[in-house]
Design an enzyme around this catalytic site. Structure first.
Site, PDB file in Angstrom:
ATOM      1  N   HIS A 226       3.995  -3.951   1.109  1.00  0.00           N
ATOM      2  CA  HIS A 226       4.583  -4.758   0.030  1.00  0.00           C
ATOM      3  C   HIS A 226       5.394  -3.866  -0.918  1.00  0.00           C
ATOM      4  CE1 HIS A 226       4.258  -8.955  -1.305  1.00  0.00           C
ATOM      5  NE2 HIS A 226       4.438  -8.515  -2.532  1.00  0.00           N
ATOM      6  N   ASN A 232       9.723  -9.373  -0.456  1.00  0.00           N
ATOM      7  CA  ASN A 232       9.083  -8.690   0.666  1.00  0.00           C
ATOM      8  C   ASN A 232       9.014  -9.559   1.916  1.00  0.00           C
ATOM      9  OD1 ASN A 232       7.906  -6.028  -0.533  1.00  0.00           O
ATOM     10  ND2 ASN A 232       7.429  -7.600  -2.043  1.00  0.00           N
ATOM     11  N   GLY A 233       8.714 -10.852   1.736  1.00  0.00           N
ATOM     12  CA  GLY A 233       8.615 -11.727   2.895  1.00  0.00           C
ATOM     13  C   GLY A 233       9.925 -11.850   3.643  1.00  0.00           C
TER      14      GLY A 233
END
Length: 394
Positions: A226, A232-233
């Site tokens: 992260h 981040n996703g």
């Protein structure tokens, strides 16, 4: 995050959370060089690899593959962004691209367009530099492009400098997962680069790690680290098609399948982060690969059948006319205006107007008002096919 949330083997990686003396954070354990209990998942990986091979075979012989894959990339941008809660639709994204204006469109349309730009950047780098281009500077550049509108609010294209957590925003003690404090991020990302992004088989290893196993490990490890304040996703999901392209595969887009299983997706990543359990993620990912390959093949075939039908409708026009050339481009640009038609075909405004009007007359295009733009045209049949869920009736 509490110790009792983690299995015993994960607890050795707990450290004090930055700025929160009563909370603990997890420094990502070293990237595994093999999927634990990999033999249990051999059949799942084989089925997914076979589906990917079938997709590669179709794309290699697909007429107008560039137009089909262009549209699929934009569909990916929409679904990957929707996993994070955005509301912009594919039609709105395409309208934004055609007009280069967001007036009257969903506020999230710019966020979604940034994903398109980041994906294009990554694909260009990988195609020029191969796997060596899949490095940390590229990931920073992807993040900077994705989060361009957040510049000034937090670092973009650079590791976060504050502690973050996943879960309710109020109290870190209630978090479902607390990733490493900022000072650990460079070493974690360098380890991910050396072990997965720049993967090579090490002497003494038993067997070579398959591309799909690398894909599974890379995404899960990135989300565990992260490294950024936000995004981040989306950044982690960008890495999956880029890794595939870097290894000679087509850029398969998985976010549609992951969006339909969003809670299972979050739960599967949490199972790895908290307990080191890989089964839920492997099952979900391999299923998403098979579903996404089958969906991409079906969409490609349906769009080409649609194009054949259109070409029969305009067969009576001159073979060198714009009205004969434009239908093929609508597979990649299903929302269009006169200016875009002029650019794509390098024709005058009167010629573009005439071509569009003729396609409206033939029922291929229809005029629509989207946002504040009343001179947009859409190929409704293309958009309806793209919006159809797998297995839904035609």
């Amino acid at each position: 995050m509490r110790r009792n949330q983690l299995t015993h083997d994960r607890q050795q990686y707990l450290v004090p959370a930055q700025g929160h003396p009563n909370a603990l954070a997890l420094v990502a354990p070293p990237t595994p060089r093999n999927i634990p209990d990999a033999a249990k998942y051999q059949g799942l990986f084989a089925r997914a690899a076979n589906a990917l091979g079938q997709l590669q075979g179709v794309i290699q012989v697909l007429p107008n593959a560039d137009m089909v894959t262009r549209t699929l990339a934009r569909r990916e941008a929409v679904t990957s962004s929707q996993i994070e809660g955005t509301q912009a639709s594919l039609t709105e994204l395409l309208a934004y691209e055609a007009t280069q204006g967001a007036d009257g469109l969903a506020a999230d349309v710019k966020v979604t367009e940034r994903y398109v730009a980041a994906l294009a950047l990554g694909l260009a780098r990988i195609r020029a530099g191969g796997r060596a281009a899949l490095d940390l500077p590229l990931i920073h550049d992807l993040h900077a492009r994705l989060m361009e509108d957040a510049a000034g609010r937090f670092p973009i294209g650079a590791y976060r400098d504050t502690q973050v957590w996943i879960g309710p925003p109020g109290r870190i003690e209630d978090a479902t997962f607390v990733p490493a404090p900022p000072e650990y991020l460079p070493a974690c990302m360098e380890e991910l680069r050396d072990s997965m992004l720049q993967y090579t088989q090490r002497d003494g290893e038993y067997g070579e790690l398959s591309v799909l196993a690398q894909l599974a490990i890379t995404h899960a490890q990135f989300e565990t680290i992260h490294p950024y304040h936000d995004g981040n996703g989306r950044t982690g999901r960008l890495l999956m098609p880029l890794l595939l392209v870097a290894t000679g595969h087509p850029p398969l887009y998985l976010s549609g399948s992951l969006l339909r299983a969003r809670q299972a997706y979050y739960d599967a990543l949490a199972a790895i982060q908290l307990r080191g359990e890989w089964g839920p993620w492997i099952r979900l990912l391999t299923s998403a690969i098979v579903e996404s390959c089958e969906e991409a093949i079906a969409i490609a075939r349906d769009l080409l059948a649609l194009l054949n039908e259109w070409e029969q409708r305009v067969a009576g026009y001159r073979s060198d006319s714009a009205v004969r050339k434009l239908p093929r481009l609508l597979l990649g640009y299903p929302v269009i205006n006169v200016r875009r038609a002029m650019e794509l075909l390098d024709i005058s405004q009167p010629a573009a107007n005439a071509a569009i009007n003729n396609l409206v007359k033939e029922g291929i295009l229809e005029q629509v008002g989207i946002g504040r733009y009343d001179r947009l045209f859409r190929a409704r049949d293309v958009l309806q096919r793209l919006d159809r869920a797998p297995g839904a009736p035609a």
